[in-house]
Write a protein that holds these residues in place. Structure first.
Motif, PDB file in Angstrom:
ATOM      1  N   ARG A 190      -6.865   9.426  -4.571  1.00  0.00           N
ATOM      2  CA  ARG A 190      -5.798   8.209  -3.521  1.00  0.00           C
ATOM      3  C   ARG A 190      -6.675   6.921  -3.961  1.00  0.00           C
ATOM      4  O   ARG A 190      -6.075   6.633  -3.182  1.00  0.00           O
ATOM      5  CB  ARG A 190      -6.517   9.287  -1.685  1.00  0.00           C
ATOM      6  CG  ARG A 190      -6.311   8.160  -0.936  1.00  0.00           C
ATOM      7  CD  ARG A 190      -4.009   8.532  -1.019  1.00  0.00           C
ATOM      8  NE  ARG A 190      -3.297   7.767  -0.312  1.00  0.00           N
ATOM      9  CZ  ARG A 190      -2.182   6.972   0.053  1.00  0.00           C
ATOM     10  NH1 ARG A 190      -1.485   7.639  -1.416  1.00  0.00           N
ATOM     11  NH2 ARG A 190      -1.861   6.633   0.712  1.00  0.00           N
ATOM     12  N   LEU A 191      -8.005   6.755  -3.573  1.00  0.00           N
ATOM     13  CA  LEU A 191      -8.342   5.607  -3.766  1.00  0.00           C
ATOM     14  C   LEU A 191      -7.307   4.722  -5.415  1.00  0.00           C
ATOM     15  O   LEU A 191      -7.409   3.654  -5.589  1.00  0.00           O
ATOM     16  CB  LEU A 191      -9.555   5.278  -3.822  1.00  0.00           C
ATOM     17  CG  LEU A 191     -10.673   4.241  -4.045  1.00  0.00           C
ATOM     18  CD1 LEU A 191     -10.123   2.285  -3.119  1.00  0.00           C
ATOM     19  CD2 LEU A 191     -12.215   3.866  -4.184  1.00  0.00           C
ATOM     20  N   ALA A 192      -7.757   5.574  -6.305  1.00  0.00           N
ATOM     21  CA  ALA A 192      -7.567   4.922  -7.373  1.00  0.00           C
ATOM     22  C   ALA A 192      -6.036   4.913  -7.224  1.00  0.00           C
ATOM     23  O   ALA A 192      -5.432   4.345  -8.856  1.00  0.00           O
ATOM     24  CB  ALA A 192      -7.600   6.325  -8.800  1.00  0.00           C
ATOM     25  N   GLN A 193      -5.291   5.805  -6.817  1.00  0.00           N
ATOM     26  CA  GLN A 193      -4.073   5.367  -6.559  1.00  0.00           C
ATOM     27  C   GLN A 193      -3.428   3.977  -5.862  1.00  0.00           C
ATOM     28  O   GLN A 193      -2.538   3.596  -5.992  1.00  0.00           O
ATOM     29  CB  GLN A 193      -3.206   6.755  -5.637  1.00  0.00           C
ATOM     30  CG  GLN A 193      -1.678   6.226  -5.459  1.00  0.00           C
ATOM     31  CD  GLN A 193      -1.199   7.670  -4.547  1.00  0.00           C
ATOM     32  OE1 GLN A 193      -1.448   8.543  -3.708  1.00  0.00           O
ATOM     33  NE2 GLN A 193       0.577   7.766  -4.071  1.00  0.00           N
ATOM     34  N   VAL A 194      -4.326   3.963  -4.690  1.00  0.00           N
ATOM     35  CA  VAL A 194      -3.770   3.374  -3.821  1.00  0.00           C
ATOM     36  C   VAL A 194      -4.263   1.497  -4.555  1.00  0.00           C
ATOM     37  O   VAL A 194      -3.520   0.720  -5.431  1.00  0.00           O
ATOM     38  CB  VAL A 194      -5.044   2.621  -2.188  1.00  0.00           C
ATOM     39  CG1 VAL A 194      -4.772   1.395  -1.795  1.00  0.00           C
ATOM     40  CG2 VAL A 194      -4.777   4.028  -1.861  1.00  0.00           C
ATOM     41  N   ARG A 195      -5.217   1.681  -5.414  1.00  0.00           N
ATOM     42  CA  ARG A 195      -6.002   0.256  -6.853  1.00  0.00           C
ATOM     43  C   ARG A 195      -4.742  -0.053  -7.591  1.00  0.00           C
ATOM     44  O   ARG A 195      -4.824  -0.888  -8.196  1.00  0.00           O
ATOM     45  CB  ARG A 195      -7.120   0.699  -7.233  1.00  0.00           C
ATOM     46  CG  ARG A 195      -8.952   0.409  -5.456  1.00  0.00           C
ATOM     47  CD  ARG A 195      -9.423   0.460  -6.375  1.00  0.00           C
ATOM     48  NE  ARG A 195      -9.917  -0.124  -7.799  1.00  0.00           N
ATOM     49  CZ  ARG A 195     -11.105  -1.362  -7.984  1.00  0.00           C
ATOM     50  NH1 ARG A 195     -11.881  -0.817  -7.276  1.00  0.00           N
ATOM     51  NH2 ARG A 195     -10.748  -1.777  -8.738  1.00  0.00           N
ATOM     52  N   ALA A 196      -3.960   1.493  -8.267  1.00  0.00           N
ATOM     53  CA  ALA A 196      -3.271   1.100  -9.496  1.00  0.00           C
ATOM     54  C   ALA A 196      -2.168   1.129  -9.005  1.00  0.00           C
ATOM     55  O   ALA A 196      -1.109   0.571  -8.980  1.00  0.00           O
ATOM     56  CB  ALA A 196      -2.820   2.055  -9.612  1.00  0.00           C
ATOM     57  N   THR A 197      -1.569   0.285  -7.417  1.00  0.00           N
ATOM     58  CA  THR A 197      -0.157  -0.153  -6.842  1.00  0.00           C
ATOM     59  C   THR A 197       0.147  -1.698  -7.136  1.00  0.00           C
ATOM     60  O   THR A 197      -0.939  -1.948  -6.445  1.00  0.00           O
ATOM     61  CB  THR A 197      -0.062   0.564  -5.468  1.00  0.00           C
ATOM     62  OG1 THR A 197      -0.311   2.098  -5.772  1.00  0.00           O
ATOM     63  CG2 THR A 197       1.096   0.719  -4.960  1.00  0.00           C
ATOM     64  N   GLY A 198       1.063  -1.325  -7.157  1.00  0.00           N
ATOM     65  CA  GLY A 198       1.167  -3.108  -7.327  1.00  0.00           C
ATOM     66  C   GLY A 198       1.842  -3.332  -6.620  1.00  0.00           C
ATOM     67  O   GLY A 198       2.517  -3.015  -5.206  1.00  0.00           O
ATOM     68  N   LEU A 234       0.868  -1.443   0.208  1.00  0.00           N
ATOM     69  CA  LEU A 234       0.329   0.237  -0.047  1.00  0.00           C
ATOM     70  C   LEU A 234       0.757   1.082   0.203  1.00  0.00           C
ATOM     71  O   LEU A 234       1.301   1.204   1.169  1.00  0.00           O
ATOM     72  CB  LEU A 234      -0.531   0.053   1.679  1.00  0.00           C
ATOM     73  CG  LEU A 234      -2.307  -0.988   1.752  1.00  0.00           C
ATOM     74  CD1 LEU A 234      -2.970  -0.980   2.748  1.00  0.00           C
ATOM     75  CD2 LEU A 234      -3.227  -0.924   0.327  1.00  0.00           C
ATOM     76  N   PRO A 235       0.273   2.074  -0.319  1.00  0.00           N
ATOM     77  CA  PRO A 235       1.221   3.646  -0.693  1.00  0.00           C
ATOM     78  C   PRO A 235       1.055   4.329   0.526  1.00  0.00           C
ATOM     79  O   PRO A 235       0.280   3.514   1.161  1.00  0.00           O
ATOM     80  CB  PRO A 235       0.040   4.326  -1.613  1.00  0.00           C
ATOM     81  CG  PRO A 235      -0.621   3.313  -2.206  1.00  0.00           C
ATOM     82  CD  PRO A 235      -0.690   2.217  -1.166  1.00  0.00           C
ATOM     83  N   GLU A 236       2.228   5.399   1.177  1.00  0.00           N
ATOM     84  CA  GLU A 236       1.937   5.193   2.093  1.00  0.00           C
ATOM     85  C   GLU A 236       0.762   6.380   2.332  1.00  0.00           C
ATOM     86  O   GLU A 236       0.353   7.388   1.351  1.00  0.00           O
ATOM     87  CB  GLU A 236       3.438   6.324   2.814  1.00  0.00           C
ATOM     88  CG  GLU A 236       4.588   5.478   3.102  1.00  0.00           C
ATOM     89  CD  GLU A 236       5.943   6.776   3.514  1.00  0.00           C
ATOM     90  OE1 GLU A 236       5.139   8.202   3.874  1.00  0.00           O
ATOM     91  OE2 GLU A 236       6.617   5.910   3.861  1.00  0.00           O
ATOM     92  N   PRO A 237       0.644   6.751   4.220  1.00  0.00           N
ATOM     93  CA  PRO A 237      -0.764   7.381   3.615  1.00  0.00           C
ATOM     94  C   PRO A 237      -0.740   8.861   3.461  1.00  0.00           C
ATOM     95  O   PRO A 237       0.567   9.182   3.364  1.00  0.00           O
ATOM     96  CB  PRO A 237      -1.411   7.704   5.014  1.00  0.00           C
ATOM     97  CG  PRO A 237      -0.050   6.385   5.696  1.00  0.00           C
ATOM     98  CD  PRO A 237       0.973   6.067   5.175  1.00  0.00           C
ATOM     99  N   PRO A 238      -1.311  10.144   2.881  1.00  0.00           N
ATOM    100  CA  PRO A 238      -1.041  11.280   2.959  1.00  0.00           C
ATOM    101  C   PRO A 238      -0.210  11.927   4.131  1.00  0.00           C
ATOM    102  O   PRO A 238      -0.157  11.487   5.215  1.00  0.00           O
ATOM    103  CB  PRO A 238      -1.969  11.698   2.884  1.00  0.00           C
ATOM    104  CG  PRO A 238      -2.919  10.853   2.466  1.00  0.00           C
ATOM    105  CD  PRO A 238      -2.867   9.339   2.621  1.00  0.00           C
ATOM    106  N   GLY A 239       0.725  12.521   3.960  1.00  0.00           N
ATOM    107  CA  GLY A 239       1.676  13.622   5.123  1.00  0.00           C
ATOM    108  C   GLY A 239       2.855  12.206   4.909  1.00  0.00           C
ATOM    109  O   GLY A 239       3.179  12.971   6.457  1.00  0.00           O
TER     110      GLY A 239
END
Length: 148
Positions: free
Chosen positions: A103-111, A21-26
């Motif tokens: 944000r959701l699009a980024q999370v879903r696209a992260t391999g 999962l990508p890091e949360p914002p901040g």
């Protein structure tokens, strides 16, 4: 493989998923457990609009109470909305609000490749791809409603 090995494999896969999962914002490190559950539920809703809470719980494997809590948080944030089920007015159907969250699009696209390479202790792209393909086959077998 026995039950203990399978349990340990599941825990290892959860850790890889969390690491992917990508890091949360901040840049605050990792998502808290409740935030991860919200991401899982939001992702499922994006993939399966007009779903009842029980259907989301079945697909995600999360307890219905956690799904309901996540939906309440998403609804409060304006990310999802509910409508009465025309077939059973006692049930609510949950859908993603218009305009997909970046944000959701980024999370879903992260391999998973980087997290998988770290877990495998290799940077060999062929080995990472081999294991990723095996995981995709496993997911199709065990999570048939996920559309993988």
């Amino acid at each position: 493989m026995n039950g203990v090995d399978l349990f340990l494999l599941g825990r290892a896969l959860m850790k890889i998923g969390e690491d992917a999962l990508p890091e949360p914002p901040g840049g605050s490190g990792k998502y808290a457990g409740s935030a991860r559950m919200v991401l899982v539920v939001a992702s499922d809703i994006a993939e399966h609009p007009e779903s009842a809470v029980g259907e989301i719980a079945t697909r995600t494997g999360l307890p219905q109470s956690q799904v309901s809590t996540a939906i309440a948080r998403l609804k409060e944030a304006g990310t999802v909305f509910t409508t009465p089920d025309p077939a059973d007015r006692r049930r609510a159907l949950v859908s993603q609000a218009p305009g997909t969250s970046d944000r959701l699009a980024q999370v879903r696209a992260t391999g998973i490749e980087d997290a998988l390479a770290t877990a495998l202790g290799t940077d060999d792209p062929a080995r990472v791809a081999e294991v990723a393909q095996a995981l995709e086959r496993l997911a199709r077998s065990l999570l048939p409603d996920r559309g993988l």
